[in-house]
Design a protein around this motif. Structure first.
Motif, mmCIF file in Angstrom:
data_model
loop_
_atom_site.group_PDB
_atom_site.id
_atom_site.type_symbol
_atom_site.label_atom_id
_atom_site.label_comp_id
_atom_site.label_asym_id
_atom_site.label_seq_id
_atom_site.Cartn_x
_atom_site.Cartn_y
_atom_site.Cartn_z
ATOM 1 N N ILE A 43 0.846 -1.201 0.000
ATOM 2 C CA ILE A 43 0.000 0.000 0.000
ATOM 3 C C ILE A 43 0.881 1.250 0.000
ATOM 4 O O ILE A 43 1.738 1.417 0.874
ATOM 5 N N TRP A 44 0.666 2.107 -0.966
ATOM 6 C CA TRP A 44 1.358 3.398 -1.068
ATOM 7 C C TRP A 44 0.317 4.502 -1.151
ATOM 8 O O TRP A 44 -0.672 4.368 -1.857
ATOM 9 N N ILE A 45 0.566 5.566 -0.427
ATOM 10 C CA ILE A 45 -0.328 6.723 -0.452
ATOM 11 C C ILE A 45 0.470 7.947 -0.912
ATOM 12 O O ILE A 45 1.494 8.298 -0.312
ATOM 13 N N PHE A 46 -0.001 8.568 -1.982
ATOM 14 C CA PHE A 46 0.676 9.734 -2.559
ATOM 15 C C PHE A 46 -0.188 10.978 -2.358
ATOM 16 O O PHE A 46 -1.404 10.948 -2.612
ATOM 17 N N ARG A 47 0.450 12.050 -1.923
ATOM 18 C CA ARG A 47 -0.248 13.324 -1.773
ATOM 19 C C ARG A 47 -0.550 13.928 -3.146
ATOM 20 O O ARG A 47 -0.071 13.447 -4.174
ATOM 21 N N GLU A 48 -1.318 15.011 -3.132
ATOM 22 C CA GLU A 48 -1.743 15.622 -4.383
ATOM 23 C C GLU A 48 -0.560 16.081 -5.237
ATOM 24 O O GLU A 48 -0.622 16.073 -6.467
ATOM 25 N N TYR A 49 0.521 16.514 -4.587
ATOM 26 C CA TYR A 49 1.680 17.014 -5.323
ATOM 27 C C TYR A 49 2.736 15.935 -5.560
ATOM 28 O O TYR A 49 3.858 16.241 -5.969
ATOM 29 N N GLU A 50 2.411 14.667 -5.316
ATOM 30 C CA GLU A 50 3.358 13.573 -5.488
ATOM 31 C C GLU A 50 2.881 12.584 -6.544
ATOM 32 O O GLU A 50 1.679 12.428 -6.780
ATOM 33 N N ARG A 51 3.875 11.935 -7.161
ATOM 34 C CA ARG A 51 3.595 10.856 -8.097
ATOM 35 C C ARG A 51 4.546 9.710 -7.794
ATOM 36 O O ARG A 51 5.631 9.909 -7.244
ATOM 37 N N GLY A 52 4.122 8.498 -8.170
ATOM 38 C CA GLY A 52 4.960 7.325 -7.969
ATOM 39 C C GLY A 52 5.320 6.681 -9.294
ATOM 40 O O GLY A 52 4.434 6.391 -10.108
ATOM 41 N N ILE A 53 6.606 6.476 -9.528
ATOM 42 C CA ILE A 53 7.070 5.781 -10.738
ATOM 43 C C ILE A 53 7.189 4.298 -10.399
ATOM 44 O O ILE A 53 8.006 3.907 -9.570
ATOM 45 N N VAL A 54 6.355 3.486 -11.023
ATOM 46 C CA VAL A 54 6.272 2.052 -10.707
ATOM 47 C C VAL A 54 7.091 1.265 -11.722
ATOM 48 O O VAL A 54 6.906 1.423 -12.943
ATOM 49 N N PHE A 55 8.003 0.444 -11.195
ATOM 50 C CA PHE A 55 8.810 -0.448 -12.027
ATOM 51 C C PHE A 55 8.409 -1.886 -11.718
ATOM 52 O O PHE A 55 8.326 -2.272 -10.548
ATOM 53 N N THR A 56 8.179 -2.680 -12.743
ATOM 54 C CA THR A 56 7.836 -4.102 -12.596
ATOM 55 C C THR A 56 8.997 -4.928 -13.110
ATOM 56 O O THR A 56 9.317 -4.890 -14.306
ATOM 57 N N LEU A 57 9.649 -5.628 -12.201
ATOM 58 C CA LEU A 57 10.839 -6.412 -12.516
ATOM 59 C C LEU A 57 11.884 -5.563 -13.244
ATOM 60 O O LEU A 57 12.541 -6.009 -14.191
ATOM 61 N N GLY A 58 12.033 -4.314 -12.785
ATOM 62 C CA GLY A 58 13.053 -3.426 -13.331
ATOM 63 C C GLY A 58 12.630 -2.616 -14.530
ATOM 64 O O GLY A 58 13.356 -1.699 -14.938
ATOM 65 N N ARG A 59 11.469 -2.902 -15.100
ATOM 66 C CA ARG A 59 11.004 -2.176 -16.278
ATOM 67 C C ARG A 59 9.920 -1.175 -15.871
ATOM 68 O O ARG A 59 9.101 -1.461 -14.983
ATOM 69 N N PHE A 60 9.941 -0.018 -16.546
ATOM 70 C CA PHE A 60 8.939 0.998 -16.225
ATOM 71 C C PHE A 60 7.539 0.460 -16.506
ATOM 72 O O PHE A 60 7.271 -0.094 -17.567
ATOM 73 N N SER A 61 6.662 0.672 -15.527
ATOM 74 C CA SER A 61 5.300 0.170 -15.654
ATOM 75 C C SER A 61 4.293 1.298 -15.836
ATOM 76 O O SER A 61 3.569 1.352 -16.829
ATOM 77 N N ARG A 62 4.271 2.252 -14.899
ATOM 78 C CA ARG A 62 3.292 3.335 -14.976
ATOM 79 C C ARG A 62 3.662 4.443 -14.004
ATOM 80 O O ARG A 62 4.528 4.265 -13.146
ATOM 81 N N VAL A 63 2.960 5.572 -14.159
ATOM 82 C CA VAL A 63 3.058 6.674 -13.205
ATOM 83 C C VAL A 63 1.791 6.632 -12.365
ATOM 84 O O VAL A 63 0.682 6.776 -12.888
ATOM 85 N N ALA A 64 1.926 6.421 -11.069
ATOM 86 C CA ALA A 64 0.777 6.250 -10.191
ATOM 87 C C ALA A 64 0.591 7.468 -9.301
ATOM 88 O O ALA A 64 1.519 8.223 -9.035
ATOM 89 N N GLY A 65 -0.645 7.635 -8.817
ATOM 90 C CA GLY A 65 -0.966 8.697 -7.875
ATOM 91 C C GLY A 65 -1.655 9.855 -8.555
ATOM 92 O O GLY A 65 -1.753 9.911 -9.796
#
Length: 250
Positions: free
Chosen positions: A22-44
């Motif tokens: 579980i990750w919680i991102f504030r309004e001014y934050e984004r999360g860069i998600v990597f799946t097995l080392g590869r870029f997956s998506r920008v979350a938040g």
């Protein structure tokens, strides 16, 4: 002694995995998600669920960053050495590029700002640095913004804080300013003399056309002389009056 069953251990592991997922991102934050080392998506922003041990997340702050540019030694176009300090305002507009395209975007932007400041200011003369600071701010910002665009960074503003001169250069500028003031004073005085001469020329033309006006001017001059309580008064006589006596037949 306390003994834990397999069920208790599994429950603890499940709770740990749940918290790490579980990750919680504030309004001014984004999360860069990597799946097995590869870029997956920008979350938040908000609640984001990731797969523990399979996916990793890098948190990115999208707020404007204030970057203090250390004092730089700049040599102007007219070979004058000055020390210049500035401040840069930038923010991340593409979180993916800011993490993937550059290792440390803050340090990279800082180093680029220093070299850009020296490069741009080195193309201008000292007078331009002192008198056209707004234009220099714009030139540095545009040059820096173009180079950081590939990192997903937008430079919103650049402000030159201070330009320090050597003592000898300060004295030279003071002498130059004094010479400029003297030049302006002489020009103003010359313009006043020119305007006065033009007015006197116009007055002479008017007096030449009207002989009676010359007589009135003589009388006015005598009045002024008498008011000053002078002991000796010289009466000016018109030349044409003397000529009439000289050419009178015997």
């Amino acid at each position: 002694m306390f003994t834990f069953g397999i069920g208790t251990v599994l429950l603890v592991l499940l709770v740990v995995l749940l918290f790490s997922a579980i990750w919680i991102f504030r309004e001014y934050e984004r999360g860069i998600v990597f799946t097995l080392g590869r870029f997956s998506r920008v979350a938040g922003p908000g609640l984001v669920i990731v797969i523990p041990a399979i996916q990793q997340v890098v948190r990115v702050d999208l707020r404007t960053v204030v970057l203090e540019v250390p004092t730089q030694d700049v040599i102007s176009r007219d070979n004058v050495s000055v020390k210049v300090s500035a401040v840069v305002y930038f923010r991340i507009v593409d979180a993916e590029k800011a993490i993937i395209e550059v290792k440390d975007f803050f340090n990279a932007t800082s180093q680029l700002a220093q070299t850009t400041l020296r490069s741009v200011l080195g193309k201008h003369q000292l007078d331009d640095m002192l008198a056209e600071r707004e234009k220099l701010n714009l030139d540095v910002r545009e040059s820096l913004d173009v180079q950081t665009a590939s990192w997903g960074i937008k430079v919103s503003n650049v402000e030159i804080k201070q330009i320090d001169l050597t003592e000898s250069m300060i004295r030279a500028i003071a002498r130059q300013a004094e010479a400029e003031r003297e030049r302006r004073a002489k020009v103003i005085h010359a313009e006043g003399e020119l305007q006065a001469s033009e007015k006197l020329f116009q007055a002479a033309r008017v007096l030449a056309q009207e002989p009676q006006a010359i007589q009135l001017r003589y009388l006015e001059t005598l009045t002024v002389i008498g008011a000053d309580k002078n002991t000796t008064i010289i009466f000016p006589l018109p030349v044409d009056l003397l000529a009439s006596f000289l050419h009178k037949p015997a």
